[in-house]
Write an enzyme that holds these catalytic residues in place. Structure first.
Site, PDB file in Angstrom:
ATOM      1  CG  ASP A 100      -7.746  -1.481  -3.600  1.00  0.00           C
ATOM      2  OD1 ASP A 100      -8.405  -0.960  -2.685  1.00  0.00           O
ATOM      3  OD2 ASP A 100      -6.501  -1.488  -3.636  1.00  0.00           O
ATOM      4  CG  HIS A 130      -6.051  -2.057  -0.125  1.00  0.00           C
ATOM      5  ND1 HIS A 130      -5.266  -1.645  -1.172  1.00  0.00           N
ATOM      6  CD2 HIS A 130      -5.445  -1.596   1.001  1.00  0.00           C
ATOM      7  CE1 HIS A 130      -4.230  -0.969  -0.718  1.00  0.00           C
ATOM      8  NE2 HIS A 130      -4.310  -0.926   0.593  1.00  0.00           N
ATOM      9  CB  SER A 173      -0.969  -0.040   1.190  1.00  0.00           C
ATOM     10  OG  SER A 173      -2.008   0.905   1.046  1.00  0.00           O
TER      11      SER A 173
END
Length: 316
Positions: free
Chosen positions: A223, A297, A104
């Protein structure tokens, strides 16, 4: 002349060195995590099963786990990256270079390290769900994650205010497609590492990023945390009614992976076409790899394994 002592000394020196050891690996965790959380420790263990004998360093801003997690929400991204550059330079095992994995926001922070410092140098960089072209919405939080909720609320209220841009990590990669000029004049982090400010572009960034062997960009197909999710592939959202630097490109070309947003892909953007950070040069020699992980995600599943086998821990 008796050469035996000399030969014994040479052989001892050779066998004392690691033979054909894997290239070391640096990992930078994502938002809401810490350098030695159970999940990070487990991931490091799995990598060591794949690459026996590999040295793994997990980046930290604070050694205390709670403070390190908090630093993912509150702090100055530019200062944190400078701190990590010093940290990596002091680790003897990394002095000849390393591969890197960023989760991330840790992915774009590692990219910033490559562009600004890269000493010791990165060989392959793998980023999972990273916000390379920023976010056009502040990520949502888990129900009882009050630290995240407070940071999100504060950021949304004054995302382009001076305090937010200096102290809230998420605000520092917020890129509002409907207010691009405001972003350019108030943001100090993402505009810098993407070399977006006209007449002040740093040529070092392009040279350093292009020096990577491979930049592996991983997008999570479902996501909803990273908006738009194509930011992981250097895709950027545009608003059809607004005149922006990417408005010149046909929006019909921007629909990507069933996205409901108007997203211009990397190869149609000025950051690529004008090689602001070295993407065009890297791509021209096959050094950019686009990959997907099926799921939301940071739902890695097993999709990380083949990538780690191929792009991390190479023996040289």
């Amino acid at each position: 002349m008796n050469l035996r002592p000399f030969l014994v000394l040479c052989l001892a020196s050779v066998f004392a060195l690691p033979q054909n050891s894997p290239k070391p690996l640096v990992i930078w965790h994502g938002l809401g995590d810490s350098h030695s959380s159970p999940g990070m420790l487990q991931f490091s263990s799995l990598i060591k099963e794949v690459h026996s004998g590999i040295f793994v360093h997990s980046v930290y801003i604070e050694e205390d786990l709670d403070k390190d997690r908090q630093a993912g929400f509150y702090g100055n991204a530019n200062e944190q990256i400078e701190f990590v550059a010093t940290q990596l330079a002091e680790i003897a095992e990394l002095r000849d270079g390393f591969d890197a994995i960023g989760f991330s926001q840790g992915g774009q922070f590692l990219r910033a390290y490559v562009e600004r410092y890269n000493s010791p140098p990165v060989n392959n960089l793998i980023t999972f769900g990273s916000q390379h072209m920023g976010i056009s919405d502040i990520p949502t939080c888990r129900r009882y994650d009050f630290l995240c909720q407070i940071a999100r609320k504060t950021a949304k209220q004054a995302v382009y205010g001076e305090w937010a841009q200096e102290n809230l990590i998420q605000a520092q990669y917020y890129r509002d497609p409907s207010n691009y000029e405001k972003y350019l004049t108030t943001n100090y982090f993402l505009t810098s590492i993407n070399n977006e400010i006209p007449n002040s572009r740093n040529e070092t960034y392009a040279g350093n990023l292009a020096s990577l062997k491979n930049l592996v960009l991983v997008l999570f197909t479902e996501d909803k945390t990273v908006v738009p999710k194509e930011s992981a592939w250097f895709g950027a959202e545009v608003i059809e009614e607004e005149e922006t630097p990417v408005k010149q490109f046909p929006l019909s070309l921007s629909k990507n992976l069933n996205s409901e947003r108007n997203v211009v892909p990397m190869r149609l953007q000025p950051i690529y076409l004008e090689n602001w950070i070295g993407l065009q040069e890297l791509d021209g020699r096959g050094g950019i790899v686009f990959e997907t992980c099926k799921g939301e995600h940071m739902q890695l599943g097993d999709c990380w394994k083949d990538l780690v086998i191929k792009f991390a821990g190479g023996r040289e």
